[in-house]
Each structure stands twice: as structure tokens, then as C-alpha cells.
Design a protein around this motif. Structure first.
Motif, PDB file in Angstrom:
ATOM      1  N   SER A 107       0.966  -1.469   0.292  1.00  0.00           N
ATOM      2  CA  SER A 107      -0.108   0.195   0.317  1.00  0.00           C
ATOM      3  C   SER A 107       0.835   1.529   0.134  1.00  0.00           C
ATOM      4  O   SER A 107       1.873   1.421   0.454  1.00  0.00           O
ATOM      5  N   VAL A 108       0.172   1.997  -0.874  1.00  0.00           N
ATOM      6  CA  VAL A 108       0.687   2.994  -0.634  1.00  0.00           C
ATOM      7  C   VAL A 108       1.265   4.207   0.947  1.00  0.00           C
ATOM      8  O   VAL A 108       2.814   4.345   0.815  1.00  0.00           O
ATOM      9  N   GLY A 109       0.719   3.818   1.811  1.00  0.00           N
ATOM     10  CA  GLY A 109       1.092   4.062   3.363  1.00  0.00           C
ATOM     11  C   GLY A 109       1.811   3.228   3.541  1.00  0.00           C
ATOM     12  O   GLY A 109       2.767   3.762   5.144  1.00  0.00           O
ATOM     13  N   ASP A 110       2.788   2.136   3.336  1.00  0.00           N
ATOM     14  CA  ASP A 110       3.474   1.171   3.824  1.00  0.00           C
ATOM     15  C   ASP A 110       4.335   1.664   3.701  1.00  0.00           C
ATOM     16  O   ASP A 110       5.804   1.972   4.530  1.00  0.00           O
ATOM     17  N   TRP A 111       4.997   3.072   3.299  1.00  0.00           N
ATOM     18  CA  TRP A 111       6.160   3.268   2.177  1.00  0.00           C
ATOM     19  C   TRP A 111       6.185   4.166   3.155  1.00  0.00           C
ATOM     20  O   TRP A 111       6.308   5.512   3.608  1.00  0.00           O
ATOM     21  N   SER A 112       8.180   4.922   3.465  1.00  0.00           N
ATOM     22  CA  SER A 112       7.971   5.979   3.780  1.00  0.00           C
ATOM     23  C   SER A 112       7.931   7.345   3.169  1.00  0.00           C
ATOM     24  O   SER A 112       7.768   7.532   2.090  1.00  0.00           O
ATOM     25  N   SER A 168      13.091   6.571  -0.840  1.00  0.00           N
ATOM     26  CA  SER A 168      11.168   6.130  -0.212  1.00  0.00           C
ATOM     27  C   SER A 168      11.534   4.889   0.369  1.00  0.00           C
ATOM     28  O   SER A 168      12.043   4.037  -0.399  1.00  0.00           O
ATOM     29  N   ILE A 169      10.972   3.851   1.180  1.00  0.00           N
ATOM     30  CA  ILE A 169      11.413   2.936   2.010  1.00  0.00           C
ATOM     31  C   ILE A 169      10.602   2.491   2.062  1.00  0.00           C
ATOM     32  O   ILE A 169      10.045   2.596   2.753  1.00  0.00           O
ATOM     33  N   LEU A 170      10.243   0.945   2.177  1.00  0.00           N
ATOM     34  CA  LEU A 170       9.736   0.037   2.640  1.00  0.00           C
ATOM     35  C   LEU A 170      10.480  -1.565   2.942  1.00  0.00           C
ATOM     36  O   LEU A 170      11.068  -1.958   2.645  1.00  0.00           O
ATOM     37  N   THR A 171       9.960  -1.708   4.150  1.00  0.00           N
ATOM     38  CA  THR A 171      10.558  -2.434   5.120  1.00  0.00           C
ATOM     39  C   THR A 171       8.983  -3.608   5.206  1.00  0.00           C
ATOM     40  O   THR A 171       8.001  -3.376   5.782  1.00  0.00           O
TER      41      THR A 171
END
Length: 92
Positions: A65-70, A83-86
Motif C-alpha cells: 500500500s502507498v501508506g506502507d512506504w516512508s 522512500s523505503i519499505l520494510t
């Protein structure tokens, strides 16, 4: 999950995972009792437009989801952001 994606997204996901993606996924599911999770970080670096576009595409194909990314963060290079996603992935 692949059955819920549009055909074009399924095709792109299959290309990314390779021809044996279904057997790989089934193998991962069958190995779950002997598996553990490890974090992995996805880092997008580029122009704000390119990073935002990629984040939205990954949402369209059902990956994140878009909101999962920094939030977009500036880099040392002008006009470039990151932008980072863990995520946690299953490991054998």
C-alpha cells in the motif's frame, strides 16, 4: 494472490518471479512450519515523480500500500528523493 490481480499485473508478476513462480510459492507455503521471517528493505531512489509512480504501481499490483512506504526523503543529489519499505519475508 495472483488470481485477484488484473491479467497484465499477473503477467508482470510472473515475469518477475519466473516461470516456476507457482511451484515456488507452493513450496514456500508447504515449508512454513520450518520457516522463519526476516526483514528486507526496499529502497526506491529517483525523481519524486518516478518514486511516487513506482509506489502507486506496486499498490496496483497488490504488493504494498502507498501508506506502507516512508515519506519521500531528499538525497544528497538535487531533485532526487528516496522512500523505503520494510517487509518480513519467509526464510527456510
Amino acid at each position: 494472490m495472483m488470481a485477484q490481480l488484473p491479467k497484465s499485473a499477473q503477467s508482470k508478476l510472473a515475469q518477475f518471479l519466473g516461470e516456476d513462480s507457482n511451484s515456488f510459492i507452493l513450496n514456500q507455503i508447504s515449508q512454513q512450519p520450518f520457516s522463519h521471517r526476516e526483514p528486507i528493505k526496499h529502497l526506491l531512489i529517483g525523481s519524486p515523480k518516478a518514486v511516487t509512480s513506482t509506489i502507486h504501481y506496486l499498490q496496483v499490483i497488490g504488493y504494498a500500500s502507498v501508506g506502507d512506504w516512508s515519506p519521500l526523503l531528499p538525497t544528497a543529489n538535487p531533485a532526487e528523493v528516496m522512500s523505503i519499505l520494510t517487509r518480513s519475508i519467509l526464510m527456510q
